[in-house]
Design an enzyme around this catalytic site. Structure first.
Site, PDB file in Angstrom:
ATOM      1  CG  HIS A  95      19.450  -1.532 -31.932  1.00 50.53           C
ATOM      2  ND1 HIS A  95      18.865  -0.385 -32.420  1.00 50.53           N
ATOM      3  CD2 HIS A  95      19.475  -1.392 -30.585  1.00 50.53           C
ATOM      4  CE1 HIS A  95      18.561   0.417 -31.415  1.00 50.53           C
ATOM      5  NE2 HIS A  95      18.926  -0.174 -30.278  1.00 50.53           N
ATOM      6  CD  GLU A  96      21.374  -3.541 -27.910  1.00 51.86           C
ATOM      7  OE1 GLU A  96      22.064  -2.669 -27.341  1.00 51.86           O
ATOM      8  OE2 GLU A  96      20.135  -3.510 -27.897  1.00 51.86           O
ATOM      9  CG  HIS A  99      23.351   1.510 -28.557  1.00 57.53           C
ATOM     10  ND1 HIS A  99      22.800   2.755 -28.764  1.00 57.53           N
ATOM     11  CD2 HIS A  99      22.296   0.656 -28.375  1.00 57.53           C
ATOM     12  CE1 HIS A  99      21.484   2.675 -28.690  1.00 57.53           C
ATOM     13  NE2 HIS A  99      21.158   1.413 -28.472  1.00 57.53           N
TER      14      HIS A  99
END
Length: 226
Positions: A95-96, A99
Site C-alpha cells: 500500500h505504501e 503512494h
C-alpha cells in the site's frame, strides 16, 4: 436526539473503525503468506518492478507508523511490517509503495493533496481560534473566517480518500500479479487494505460533520442578529 446522533457519529464511529482496523490487522498479522516474503522484500519488489530503484525502504519504530515520504523518496515501514511475512505486513508494505508509484506517475489527487498540505496545516491551526473567538464574542465575521480555514482542512481530508483507495487498489494488483498472495489469501489482504482505508473515511465524516455544525452556528448567529 440530534445531539445524540451527532455525538455517535463523531465519537463512536471513529472508535469502532479503529477497533476494527486493529482487530483485522492483528488477525492477519498472524497469518503467513504462501510466498513467505517479508514486507521489506515485498516493498522492494514492487518498487523495482515500477522502476523506482531510487526509493528507499526503511524500518521505523512504532505500530502502524508506515508511510511514504515524498520528500526523501522513502517508504518507511513499522518494524512488524518490515520484518514480518504475514498477509498484513505485505498488504501494508505494498500500500505504501502504491503512494510511491502515485508520486512517480503524477497521480492528480496526490498532487492536489500535496499542494493542500500547507493550507490544511494553517487551516487546522487557525480555524478553532477564530471559531472559538467568534462564538465567545458573538462575532459572526470571525466565526465565518474560522469556518473558511476549517473548510480547507476538510478539503484535504476529502482529497485524501481517492489517494488512499487508489493506493490500496494498486497494492492489491501488485500482490496478485507478482504472486505475493494466492487466491485463498486475497480475502485477507482486501480486509486489511479496506480496514486501513476506512480510518480515512471516518476522519472525513467527522470533519464534514464538524464543518456543518459550525455552519449552523454561523447561520443561527446571523439570524439572531437580524
Amino acid at each position: 436526539m440530534g445531539f445524540l446522533i451527532y455525538f455517535i457519529i463523531i465519537m463512536a464511529v471513529p472508535l469502532l473503525i479503529q477497533l476494527y482496523l486493529r482487530n483485522t490487522y492483528n488477525k492477519y498479522s498472524n497469518v503467513g503468506t504462501s510466498s513467505g516474503i517479508t514486507g521489506a522484500e515485498a516493498a522492494r519488489r514492487v518498487l523495482d518492478e515500477n522502476g523506482l530503484y531510487h526509493v528507499k525502504v526503511e524500518a521505523v519504530r512504532g505500530k502502524l507508523t508506515d508511510h511514504y515520504d515524498p520528500r526523501s523518496k522513502t517508504v518507511r515501514l513499522s518494524q512488524d511490517n518490515y520484518y514480518g511475512n504475514s498477509i498484513a505486513a505485505i498488504s501494508v508494505a505494498t500500500h505504501e509503495c502504491g503512494h510511491a508509484v502515485q508520486d512517480q506517475v503524477n497521480y492528480a489527487p496526490l498532487r492536489i493533496r500535496h499542494a493542500l498540505v500547507p493550507v490544511a496545516n494553517w487551516g487546522s491551526n487557525l480555524s478553532f481560534f477564530f471559531i472559538l473567538a467568534g462564538i465567545l464574542m458573538q462575532a459572526s465575521g470571525m466565526l465565518l473566517l474560522g469556518i473558511v480555514f476549517f473548510a480547507a482542512s476538510v478539503l484535504f481530508q476529502v482529497v485524501t480518500l481517492p489517494v488512499e483507495y487508489n493506493a490500496s487498489s494498486r497494492a492489491h494488483d501488485f500482490m496478485v500479479s507478482s504472486g505475493m498472495i494466492r487466491n485463498n489469501e486475497e480475502g485477507g489482504a482486501r480486509k486489511v487494505l479496506n480496514a486501513a482505508a476506512l480510518t480515512y473515511v471516518a476522519a472525513t465524516i467527522v470533519a464534514i460533520m464538524e464543518l456543518l455544525r459550525f455552519i449552523l452556528m454561523f447561520t443561527g448567529m446571523n439570524n439572531s442578529e437580524e
